[in-house]
Enzyme design. Structure first.
Site, PDB file in Angstrom:
ATOM      1  N   GLY A 130       0.834  -1.400  -0.014  1.00  0.00           N
ATOM      2  CA  GLY A 130       0.045  -0.060  -0.093  1.00  0.00           C
ATOM      3  C   GLY A 130       0.664   1.370   0.000  1.00  0.00           C
ATOM      4  O   GLY A 130       0.151   2.272   0.333  1.00  0.00           O
ATOM      5  N   HIS A 179       5.375  11.605   9.869  1.00  0.00           N
ATOM      6  CA  HIS A 179       6.575  11.170   9.273  1.00  0.00           C
ATOM      7  C   HIS A 179       7.694  10.695  10.319  1.00  0.00           C
ATOM      8  O   HIS A 179       8.842  10.471  10.006  1.00  0.00           O
ATOM      9  CB  HIS A 179       7.126  12.583   8.845  1.00  0.00           C
ATOM     10  CG  HIS A 179       6.544  13.061   7.637  1.00  0.00           C
ATOM     11  ND1 HIS A 179       6.321  12.345   6.483  1.00  0.00           N
ATOM     12  CD2 HIS A 179       5.812  14.092   7.382  1.00  0.00           C
ATOM     13  CE1 HIS A 179       5.670  12.985   5.508  1.00  0.00           C
ATOM     14  NE2 HIS A 179       5.181  14.224   6.329  1.00  0.00           N
ATOM     15  N   GLU A 242      21.193   8.372  -5.138  1.00  0.00           N
ATOM     16  CA  GLU A 242      20.332   7.071  -5.833  1.00  0.00           C
ATOM     17  C   GLU A 242      19.663   7.223  -7.240  1.00  0.00           C
ATOM     18  O   GLU A 242      19.816   6.490  -8.140  1.00  0.00           O
ATOM     19  CB  GLU A 242      19.047   6.860  -4.817  1.00  0.00           C
ATOM     20  CG  GLU A 242      18.181   5.707  -5.373  1.00  0.00           C
ATOM     21  CD  GLU A 242      16.791   5.297  -4.364  1.00  0.00           C
ATOM     22  OE1 GLU A 242      16.933   5.759  -3.354  1.00  0.00           O
ATOM     23  OE2 GLU A 242      16.488   4.258  -4.964  1.00  0.00           O
ATOM     24  N   ARG A 268      22.714  -6.629 -41.671  1.00  0.00           N
ATOM     25  CA  ARG A 268      21.345  -7.231 -41.947  1.00  0.00           C
ATOM     26  C   ARG A 268      20.943  -6.227 -43.168  1.00  0.00           C
ATOM     27  O   ARG A 268      21.114  -4.859 -43.480  1.00  0.00           O
ATOM     28  CB  ARG A 268      20.361  -6.807 -41.002  1.00  0.00           C
ATOM     29  CG  ARG A 268      18.929  -7.107 -41.222  1.00  0.00           C
ATOM     30  CD  ARG A 268      18.675  -8.569 -41.190  1.00  0.00           C
ATOM     31  NE  ARG A 268      17.210  -8.872 -41.411  1.00  0.00           N
ATOM     32  CZ  ARG A 268      16.849  -9.887 -41.907  1.00  0.00           C
ATOM     33  NH1 ARG A 268      17.863 -10.947 -41.768  1.00  0.00           N
ATOM     34  NH2 ARG A 268      15.684 -10.386 -42.226  1.00  0.00           N
ATOM     35  N   GLN A 336      12.818  -2.025 -32.975  1.00  0.00           N
ATOM     36  CA  GLN A 336      12.204  -1.935 -34.334  1.00  0.00           C
ATOM     37  C   GLN A 336      13.391  -2.109 -35.335  1.00  0.00           C
ATOM     38  O   GLN A 336      13.032  -2.820 -36.429  1.00  0.00           O
ATOM     39  CB  GLN A 336      11.684  -0.603 -34.479  1.00  0.00           C
ATOM     40  CG  GLN A 336      10.714  -0.376 -35.638  1.00  0.00           C
ATOM     41  CD  GLN A 336       9.404  -1.132 -35.350  1.00  0.00           C
ATOM     42  OE1 GLN A 336       9.174  -1.555 -34.302  1.00  0.00           O
ATOM     43  NE2 GLN A 336       8.718  -1.161 -36.459  1.00  0.00           N
ATOM     44  N   GLY A 364      12.027   5.986  -7.929  1.00  0.00           N
ATOM     45  CA  GLY A 364      11.185   7.293  -8.045  1.00  0.00           C
ATOM     46  C   GLY A 364      10.688   7.112  -9.547  1.00  0.00           C
ATOM     47  O   GLY A 364      11.372   7.036 -10.448  1.00  0.00           O
ATOM     48  N   THR A 365       9.209   7.232  -9.738  1.00  0.00           N
ATOM     49  CA  THR A 365       8.869   7.395 -11.142  1.00  0.00           C
ATOM     50  C   THR A 365       9.257   8.563 -11.756  1.00  0.00           C
ATOM     51  O   THR A 365       9.447   9.443 -11.095  1.00  0.00           O
ATOM     52  CB  THR A 365       7.296   6.886 -11.104  1.00  0.00           C
ATOM     53  OG1 THR A 365       6.690   8.225 -10.433  1.00  0.00           O
ATOM     54  CG2 THR A 365       7.008   5.805 -10.183  1.00  0.00           C
TER      55      THR A 365
HETATM   56  C1  LIG Z   1      12.138  -4.770 -10.159  1.00  0.00           C
HETATM   57  C2  LIG Z   1      11.829  -3.639  -8.950  1.00  0.00           C
HETATM   58  C3  LIG Z   1      12.858  -3.485  -7.861  1.00  0.00           C
HETATM   59  C4  LIG Z   1      12.531  -2.604  -6.674  1.00  0.00           C
HETATM   60  N1  LIG Z   1      13.200  -2.803  -5.621  1.00  0.00           N
HETATM   61  C5  LIG Z   1      13.056  -1.919  -4.627  1.00  0.00           C
HETATM   62  C6  LIG Z   1      13.850  -2.185  -3.334  1.00  0.00           C
HETATM   63  O1  LIG Z   1      14.854  -2.781  -3.287  1.00  0.00           O
HETATM   64  N2  LIG Z   1      13.326  -1.485  -2.311  1.00  0.00           N
HETATM   65  C7  LIG Z   1      12.120  -0.871  -2.363  1.00  0.00           C
HETATM   66  O2  LIG Z   1      11.606  -0.203  -1.085  1.00  0.00           O
HETATM   67  N3  LIG Z   1      11.228  -0.750  -3.157  1.00  0.00           N
HETATM   68  C8  LIG Z   1      11.729  -1.409  -4.551  1.00  0.00           C
HETATM   69  N4  LIG Z   1      10.913  -1.356  -5.653  1.00  0.00           N
HETATM   70  C9  LIG Z   1       9.476  -0.323  -5.568  1.00  0.00           C
HETATM   71  C10 LIG Z   1       9.589   0.639  -6.604  1.00  0.00           C
HETATM   72  O3  LIG Z   1      10.499   1.520  -5.715  1.00  0.00           O
HETATM   73  C11 LIG Z   1       8.132   1.412  -6.631  1.00  0.00           C
HETATM   74  O4  LIG Z   1       7.469   0.353  -7.226  1.00  0.00           O
HETATM   75  C12 LIG Z   1       8.169   2.648  -7.018  1.00  0.00           C
HETATM   76  O5  LIG Z   1       8.582   3.685  -6.312  1.00  0.00           O
HETATM   77  C13 LIG Z   1       6.753   3.079  -7.279  1.00  0.00           C
HETATM   78  O6  LIG Z   1       5.848   2.760  -6.466  1.00  0.00           O
HETATM   79  P1  LIG Z   1       4.510   2.002  -6.631  1.00  0.00           P
HETATM   80  O7  LIG Z   1       4.979   0.633  -7.301  1.00  0.00           O
HETATM   81  O8  LIG Z   1       3.707   1.757  -5.312  1.00  0.00           O
HETATM   82  O9  LIG Z   1       3.451   2.790  -7.711  1.00  0.00           O
HETATM   83  P2  LIG Z   1       2.560   3.929  -7.282  1.00  0.00           P
HETATM   84  O10 LIG Z   1       3.141   4.816  -6.223  1.00  0.00           O
HETATM   85  O11 LIG Z   1       1.291   3.155  -7.071  1.00  0.00           O
HETATM   86  O12 LIG Z   1       2.488   4.839  -8.536  1.00  0.00           O
HETATM   87  C14 LIG Z   1       1.496   4.128  -9.494  1.00  0.00           C
HETATM   88  C15 LIG Z   1       1.479   5.399 -10.672  1.00  0.00           C
HETATM   89  O13 LIG Z   1       1.032   6.578 -10.145  1.00  0.00           O
HETATM   90  C16 LIG Z   1       2.008   7.683 -10.411  1.00  0.00           C
HETATM   91  N5  LIG Z   1       1.882   8.622  -9.264  1.00  0.00           N
HETATM   92  C17 LIG Z   1       2.133   8.312  -7.933  1.00  0.00           C
HETATM   93  N6  LIG Z   1       2.022   9.586  -7.141  1.00  0.00           N
HETATM   94  C18 LIG Z   1       1.976  10.461  -8.178  1.00  0.00           C
HETATM   95  C19 LIG Z   1       1.949  12.001  -8.146  1.00  0.00           C
HETATM   96  N7  LIG Z   1       2.057  12.622  -6.815  1.00  0.00           N
HETATM   97  N8  LIG Z   1       1.855  12.636  -9.298  1.00  0.00           N
HETATM   98  C20 LIG Z   1       1.740  12.122 -10.365  1.00  0.00           C
HETATM   99  N9  LIG Z   1       1.605  10.719 -10.464  1.00  0.00           N
HETATM  100  C21 LIG Z   1       1.791  10.059  -9.517  1.00  0.00           C
HETATM  101  C22 LIG Z   1       3.277   6.931 -10.417  1.00  0.00           C
HETATM  102  O14 LIG Z   1       4.244   7.806 -11.161  1.00  0.00           O
HETATM  103  C23 LIG Z   1       2.956   5.674 -11.188  1.00  0.00           C
HETATM  104  O15 LIG Z   1       2.931   6.174 -12.601  1.00  0.00           O
HETATM  105  C24 LIG Z   1      11.214  -1.971  -6.904  1.00  0.00           C
HETATM  106  C25 LIG Z   1      10.338  -2.161  -7.849  1.00  0.00           C
HETATM  107  C26 LIG Z   1      10.746  -3.123  -8.950  1.00  0.00           C
HETATM  108  C27 LIG Z   1       9.471  -3.116 -10.029  1.00  0.00           C
END
Ligand SMILES: Cc1cc2nc3c(=O)[nH]c(=O)nc-3n(C[C@H](O)[C@H](O)[C@H](O)COP(=O)(O)OP(=O)(O)OC[C@H]3O[C@@H](n4cnc5c(N)ncnc54)[C@H](O)[C@@H]3O)c2cc1C
Length: 385
Positions: A130, A179, A242, A268, A336, A364-365
């Site tokens: 969550g 926090h 990071e 190719r 491609q 971080g996304t």
């Molecule tokens: C292969 C892999 C390895 C990983 N390794 C680790 C690890 O070692 N340790 C660890 O703790 N975690 C790890 N992670 C977790 C990873 O850091 C999280 O998946 C990532 O931070 C995104 O969180 P979430 O998956 O909960 O996505 P969510 O937070 O649910 O996000 C879903 C979507 O909503 C968007 N979103 C969320 N908030 C906002 C906002 N404020 N504004 C706009 N868009 C938003 C996101 O950008 C995304 O597109 C790993 C993940 C993977 C897939």
């Protein structure tokens, strides 16, 4: 374009790192991808070369080398000749520094030397079912029981999740303060600490990603890093680095994809000529070449800023955003240009395509990177409304 940030000692280091990755990693990748994890002993071998925790003081088993360019070289050579599945940098540069920065002397002496030798493998557990981008949603709880903390909760998507021996687990330490998070060193074998399944993924098949469960785990007070309510601040301290690391991996990945595609399109043939001579192919490669140079220059500059202790959160976020989005565009174009072969696992570009997709999500996304950059421009709800 010639890169200007390296000196002779870096070139020498790169030569020996290259030989290490060619010898110890490259030949094993196919096997590791099948077994879903690297072999433990590769950490030991990297440790013997001095490639783990290079930044740590000699008394903790390191080499006292804080120059990030050496780490950058290891990442680049691993991407080119090894595999992203060998997540040495998570162990060395993303997790161990928490112990060095926020641990006490006893903790540093207890953990760091074995991390530097590769005997102990590290991971960090923040994400939960969550809570990902928004760490304020963390539900894992640690209760102060006098002589220990009682840990309960679950984590997911944890890298090195199966091989890891020590995890920094982020847990809530107060019900009132949103926090108040603590960082707890949870060790293999602690009663109540279990690993779930190794998760099946789209890519990065040589990397073990797993769920972790904590049920009434008694974590000794000696295993808390710093102040048990300051974890949120501690986590933000390392985020710029990071993101810089993620950026180095992304751009190296794009560069390797470009290079193997350049070779492929020269060989190719279609319609009586190499496919690289079609204007569409040539133009796409030219655009990628130009962008690679620009991004590499920006990233190398960010590395120098980091070495000077001046890398800002927004510059690191910009580097991560640009390079990971670019990496994904390059990988898509390169698949491609390989045609059907690009979809076949036996071709490296196909594996790289699925490995690279994660870059826009973890550390971080892309959307969160844009939030960080946007906020640095003063475009923040809390300030403007
Ligand atoms: C292969 C892999 C390895 C990983 N390794 C680790 C690890 O070692 N340790 C660890 O703790 N975690 C790890 N992670 C977790 C990873 O850091 C999280 O998946 C990532 O931070 C995104 O969180 P979430 O998956 O909960 O996505 P969510 O937070 O649910 O996000 C879903 C979507 O909503 C968007 N979103 C969320 N908030 C906002 C906002 N404020 N504004 C706009 N868009 C938003 C996101 O950008 C995304 O597109 C790993 C993940 C993977 C897939």
């Amino acid at each position: 374009m010639r890169r200007l940030i390296f000196e002779a000692e870096h070139d020498t280091f790169r030569e020996s790192a290259r030989r290490f990755f060619q010898r110890e990693i490259g030949p094993k990748v196919a096997h590791w991808r099948q077994q879903g994890a690297v072999d433990r002993d590769v950490f030991r071998k990297a440790g013997e070369q001095g490639y783990l925790l290079m930044w740590a003081d000699e008394k903790y088993g390191g080499a006292g080398v804080s120059d990030f360019r050496f780490e950058q070289i290891l990442c680049e050579e691993n991407v080119r000749h090894g595999d992203l599945g060998f997540y040495h940098v998570l162990h060395s540069r993303l997790v161990a520094p928490y112990i060095a920065h926020f641990g006490n002397e006893e903790q540093k002496m207890r953990f760091l030397p074995k991390c530097a030798s590769g005997e102990t493998i590290l991971g960090i557990a923040m994400t939960e079912p969550g809570a990902g981008s928004d760490l304020s949603g963390i539900a894992t709880r640690a209760e102060d029981k006098g002589d220990h903390w009682l840990l309960n909760g679950a984590k997911t998507y944890i890298s090195n999740g199966i091989l890891g021996d020590v995890f920094i687990v982020v847990a809530r330490t107060s019900t009132e303060r949103k926090h108040a998070l603590g960082l707890f060193l949870v060790e293999r074998g602690m009663p109540g600490f279990e690993r779930g399944r190794k998760l099946e993924k789209m890519g990065l098949h040589a990397q073990d990603t797993a769920e972790l469960f904590f049920e009434n785990v008694k974590v000794p007070k000696a295993n808390v890093l710093g102040d048990a309510t300051m974890g949120f601040k501690y986590l933000t301290h390392s985020l710029a680095e990071e993101r810089l690391i993620a950026s180095v991996n992304s751009l190296s990945h794009a560069q390797v994809a470009f290079d193997i595609t350049l070779d492929y399109i020269k060989e190719r043939r279609a319609f009586g000529r190499p496919i690289g001579t079609f204007q569409n192919t040539r133009f796409k490669m030219a655009e990628m070449r130009a962008n690679l140079d620009v991004q590499q220059t920006f990233l190398d500059q960010a590395v120098l800023e980091h070495n000077r202790g001046q890398l800002s959160a927004e510059t690191a976020a910009a580097a991560k955003l640009l390079t990971s989005e670019f990496e994904n565009r390059v990988l898509d174009e390169c698949v491609q240009m390989h045609g059907g072969a690009g979809y076949m696992d036996e071709y490296r570009i196909s594996r790289m395509f699925s490995d690279g997709r994660i870059s826009r999500i973890f550390a971080g996304t892309s959307e969160i990177m844009k939030e960080i950059i946007g906020r640095s421009l003063g475009l923040d709800d809390r300030k403007l409304s």
